[in-house]
Structure formats: structure tokens, C-alpha cells
Design an enzyme around this catalytic site. Structure first.
Site, PDB file in Angstrom:
ATOM      1  N   LEU A 147       0.809  -1.216   0.000  1.00 29.05           N
ATOM      2  CA  LEU A 147       0.000   0.000   0.000  1.00 29.05           C
ATOM      3  C   LEU A 147       0.849   1.276   0.000  1.00 29.05           C
ATOM      4  O   LEU A 147       0.602   2.222   0.751  1.00 29.05           O
ATOM      5  CB  LEU A 147      -0.989  -0.030   1.182  1.00 29.05           C
ATOM      6  CG  LEU A 147      -2.105  -1.072   1.001  1.00 29.05           C
ATOM      7  CD1 LEU A 147      -2.771  -1.412   2.321  1.00 29.05           C
ATOM      8  CD2 LEU A 147      -3.152  -0.591   0.000  1.00 29.05           C
ATOM      9  N   CYS A 193      -7.227  -4.172   4.557  1.00 29.25           N
ATOM     10  CA  CYS A 193      -5.865  -4.131   5.107  1.00 29.25           C
ATOM     11  C   CYS A 193      -5.904  -4.419   6.606  1.00 29.25           C
ATOM     12  O   CYS A 193      -6.948  -4.282   7.238  1.00 29.25           O
ATOM     13  CB  CYS A 193      -5.242  -2.763   4.849  1.00 29.25           C
ATOM     14  SG  CYS A 193      -6.214  -1.433   5.530  1.00 29.25           S
ATOM     15  N   GLY A 198     -12.365  -9.058  -9.793  1.00 33.80           N
ATOM     16  CA  GLY A 198     -11.513 -10.198  -9.463  1.00 33.80           C
ATOM     17  C   GLY A 198     -11.418 -11.170 -10.613  1.00 33.80           C
ATOM     18  O   GLY A 198     -12.345 -11.935 -10.872  1.00 33.80           O
TER      19      GLY A 198
HETATM   20  C1  LIG Z   1      -0.429  -4.759  -7.962  1.00 32.50           C
HETATM   21  C2  LIG Z   1      -1.761  -4.622  -7.296  1.00 32.50           C
HETATM   22  C3  LIG Z   1      -2.000  -3.565  -6.414  1.00 32.50           C
HETATM   23  C4  LIG Z   1      -3.236  -3.436  -5.789  1.00 32.50           C
HETATM   24  N1  LIG Z   1      -3.455  -2.365  -4.962  1.00 32.50           N
HETATM   25  C5  LIG Z   1      -4.681  -2.184  -4.405  1.00 32.50           C
HETATM   26  C6  LIG Z   1      -4.952  -1.044  -3.614  1.00 32.50           C
HETATM   27  O1  LIG Z   1      -4.124  -0.150  -3.425  1.00 32.50           O
HETATM   28  N2  LIG Z   1      -6.203  -0.939  -3.068  1.00 32.50           N
HETATM   29  C7  LIG Z   1      -7.184  -1.871  -3.279  1.00 32.50           C
HETATM   30  O2  LIG Z   1      -8.300  -1.704  -2.769  1.00 32.50           O
HETATM   31  N3  LIG Z   1      -6.952  -2.956  -4.046  1.00 32.50           N
HETATM   32  C8  LIG Z   1      -5.726  -3.127  -4.610  1.00 32.50           C
HETATM   33  N4  LIG Z   1      -5.506  -4.222  -5.407  1.00 32.50           N
HETATM   34  C9  LIG Z   1      -6.606  -5.186  -5.642  1.00 32.50           C
HETATM   35  C10 LIG Z   1      -7.353  -4.883  -6.938  1.00 32.50           C
HETATM   36  O3  LIG Z   1      -7.981  -3.620  -6.897  1.00 32.50           O
HETATM   37  C11 LIG Z   1      -8.434  -5.961  -7.219  1.00 32.50           C
HETATM   38  O4  LIG Z   1      -9.390  -5.942  -6.191  1.00 32.50           O
HETATM   39  C12 LIG Z   1      -7.838  -7.356  -7.327  1.00 32.50           C
HETATM   40  O5  LIG Z   1      -6.565  -7.325  -7.953  1.00 32.50           O
HETATM   41  C13 LIG Z   1      -8.749  -8.310  -8.104  1.00 32.50           C
HETATM   42  O6  LIG Z   1      -9.019  -7.828  -9.400  1.00 32.50           O
HETATM   43  P1  LIG Z   1      -8.156  -8.263 -10.710  1.00 32.50           P
HETATM   44  O7  LIG Z   1      -8.079  -9.750 -10.711  1.00 32.50           O
HETATM   45  O8  LIG Z   1      -8.887  -7.690 -11.874  1.00 32.50           O
HETATM   46  O9  LIG Z   1      -6.800  -7.642 -10.531  1.00 32.50           O
HETATM   47  C14 LIG Z   1      -4.261  -4.388  -6.038  1.00 32.50           C
HETATM   48  C15 LIG Z   1      -4.025  -5.443  -6.930  1.00 32.50           C
HETATM   49  C16 LIG Z   1      -2.805  -5.578  -7.558  1.00 32.50           C
HETATM   50  C17 LIG Z   1      -2.584  -6.711  -8.513  1.00 32.50           C
END
Ligand SMILES: Cc1cc2nc3c(=O)[nH]c(=O)nc-3n(C[C@H](O)[C@H](O)[C@H](O)COP(=O)(O)O)c2cc1C
Length: 304
Positions: free
Chosen positions: A69, A128, A243
Site C-alpha cells: 500500500l 488491510c 476479481g
Molecule cells: C499490484 C496490485 C496492487 C493493488 N493495490 C490495491 C490497492 O491499493 N487498493 C485496493 O483496494 N486494491 C488493490 N488491489 C486489488 C485490486 O484492486 C483488485 O481488487 C484485485 O486485484 C482483483 O481484481 P483483478 O483480478 O482484476 O486484478 C491491487 C491489486 C494488484 C494486482
């Protein structure tokens, strides 16, 4: 047009927090590439440097990340959001700010600062670790803790409020019910799955510096779809289904599970913002091919 908590989106695809969302230039670029709305990287009250590299790994079935974060703190983030909003508003692309904290007080103070940037929606990342709970369990794992944060933020912010839940909650429907009763306008489902671990068998140790990290991308799609389905059955709030979505068909699964809009994050890791145009095109082609009149006509239909 899609109505997400009273905010109009030109299409249902939304940039998820943490990918391409740390600076105004990339947020505006994702808007230009066709996103219906964009979510900025989560910010906390104070700046955080995050974990040392390596923090993100593409392991084949998706990503594993422990970015920690990293963010510049709420005051600097508000500046960035103002610049992003100025670039996004002429395109008609709403901006979602994301906030996290380790205590209710930190959430509330960060939200107060972020409100000055006038984002279209605020998303609470309650996935978190929480120092108010024993062992630092994320707020999102406990219905009462999740409701407590939502209620505290509601007392200082009257605008559209998304609360982002965790796929790791043993009973995500009960957490959804609790945040709905506490004043959430909508639910983002879900954050990363895990934690997981990937080991470098030659170096004989975990690859991420943090050793463990959250799983995202295609490997988590069925879990995320099930979470959206459970939440849609439990509460009458818009859901931002997130997701593992990398194709138009994945996005349609989310809609049929009950999502109003669909978050996309990891798909940009390999493909960049062009993923938005491709996924939207695939979604429209699939809808036409199957003779589905509109997203409204199929939203939640998997519930029978
Ligand atoms: C590199 C990375 C950084 C992320 N940072 C955050 C974040 O700062 N805050 C948050 O709520 N979710 C964060 N996520 C989670 C994504 O927003 C999302 O919920 C999760 O990756 C699932 O979606 P996806 O499969 O399309 O990536 C992060 C995911 C990745 C891969």
C-alpha cells in the site's frame, strides 16, 4: 449508461484500485482507453513507502502482489486526484478515490482530506490489517469491524460510498449486510485472495520480498463470481464485481451473478489500458450473439 450509486458510467467497466492508478496521467490515459470509470490507488492518512521489490509477480495463473500500500498520503493524493479529475471530467469518466486506514480515526481523517478533491465516489479499502482488532485482522473479515468503519466514515461523508470486501471473509454475505446497514451506497467485491506464496526453486526461497502476497487475475475469477453472487442474494445494493476479469465473458459472469459494474485490474498488467476496449467489444459481441437485449435484462439472472 450504467448507474453506480447514483453516478452515471458510459459503460460497466471500471479500473480497479492499485493498477495504473497512482498518478493523474495514467488515470486519464485509462479513461481515454475506454474505461467507464477509474479508481485511484488506495491512500492512507500518512505517506507509506510500501515493501521493497520484488512486489508483483506474474506467475502464470494471475498475479501475486505485496506492494504494501505504497502511497504519498492523503494530502498529496488529494492534489493528484484534483489533476486527474480535471482530465477525466471532459471525457465524462467518473473518478473513484480509494482510502484505507488501520483505525477508524485514520479512515475518517483520510476521507476528510480526500473529499477536498471532490471525487465522484469514495471506496473504502477495508481489506488491510486493522490494529484495532487483535492480531491485526482486516476489518473486512469481521462484520462488526467493517460496519464500524463504514458508520464512522458515513458520519463525515454524505456522498456515494463503496465499501470493498475481502474474498477471505468466511461469510461475506454477513459482512455485506453489516456495511449496508451502516450506510454503504454500494459494495466492491472483491480484493485479492490469499495470501499466497510463490517459491523460486533455484533460489530456494519465496520470490516476493514480503514472502506472501494477494492473488489476483484469472485464478481468482470463480471465487470472485461466487462472492458477488452471495452478496447479491444478501443485500439490495449495487455491486462493483471485481476479481479475475480478463474477457467479455468473464465480465458477463459478474453481471449475471448480480454486479452492476465490473472492476478490472490485473488484465492491464500484460496488456495495458487497451484491455478496456477489447473486453468491452467482447462483451457487446457476446450480448448480440446470444440475443441479450441489455445488461439490465441479464443482471442477476444466474439466481434463477
Ligand atoms: C499490484 C496490485 C496492487 C493493488 N493495490 C490495491 C490497492 O491499493 N487498493 C485496493 O483496494 N486494491 C488493490 N488491489 C486489488 C485490486 O484492486 C483488485 O481488487 C484485485 O486485484 C482483483 O481484481 P483483478 O483480478 O482484476 O486484478 C491491487 C491489486 C494488484 C494486482
Amino acid at each position: 449508461m450504467i448507474d453506480l450509486c447514483g453516478v452515471r458510467l458510459r459503460n460497466p467497466l471500471v479500473l480497479a484500485s492499485g493498477i495504473w492508478g497512482s498518478c493523474a496521467g495514467t488515470l486519464v490515459r485509462v479513461g481515454r482507453a475506454g474505461a467507464g470509470a477509474v479508481t485511484a490507488k488506495s491512500c492512507s492518512l500518512e505517506p507509506r513507502s510500501g515493501h521493497p521489490n520484488p512486489t508483483v509477480l506474474d506467475w502464470g495463473g494471475g498475479l501475486i502482489n505485496a506492494v504494501g500500500l505504497a502511497n504519498p498520503g492523503a494530502d498529496a493524493q488529494a492534489e493528484m486526484l484534483r489533476t486527474a479529475r480535471a482530465g477525466l471530467a471532459p471525457q465524462g469518466v467518473p473518478l473513484i478515490a480509494s482510502v484505507f486506514g488501520h483505525t477508524r480515526h485514520e479512515f475518517v481523517e483520510a476521507v476528510r482530506r480526500i473529499v477536498s478533491a471532490d471525487p465522484d465516489l469514495i471506496e473504502l479499502n477495508i481489506s488491510c490489517p486493522n490494529v484495532e482488532a487483535e492480531f491485526g485482522r482486516p476489518f473486512a473479515l469481521d462484520a462488526m469491524a467493517a460496519a464500524g468503519v463504514t458508520e464512522a466514515v458515513r458520519a463525515v461523508y454524505a456522498g456515494p460510498l463503496l465499501v470493498k470486501l475481502s474474498p477471505n471473509a468466511p461469510d461475506i454475505a454477513s459482512v455485506a449486510r453489516a456495511v449496508a446497514a451502516a450506510g454503504a451506497s454500494g459494495i466492491t467485491a472483491v480484493n485479492t485472495l490469499g495470501p499466497g506464496m510463490v517459491i523460486d526453486v533455484r533460489a530456494r526461497r519465496p520470490i516476493l520480498s514480503n514472502r506472501v502476497g494477494g492473488i489476483s487475475g484469472p485464478a481468482m475469477l470463480p471465487v470472485a463470481v461466487r462472492c458477488v453472487y452471495d452478496i447479491a442474494a444478501a443485500v439490495d445494493l449495487p455491486i462493483l464485481g471485481t476479481g479475475g476479469v480478463t474477457t467479455g465473458e468473464d465480465a458477463l459472469q459478474m453481471i449475471m451473478a448480480g454486479a452492476t459494474a465490473v472492476g478490472i485490474g490485473s488484465a492491464l498488467y500484460r496488456e495495458g489500458p487497451a484491455a478496456f476496449g477489447r473486453i468491452l467489444h467482447e462483451l457487446e459481441t457476446l450480448m448480440q450473439g446470444e440475443g441479450y437485449a441489455s445488461l439490465d435484462a441479464v443482471r442477476g439472472c444466474a439466481h434463477g
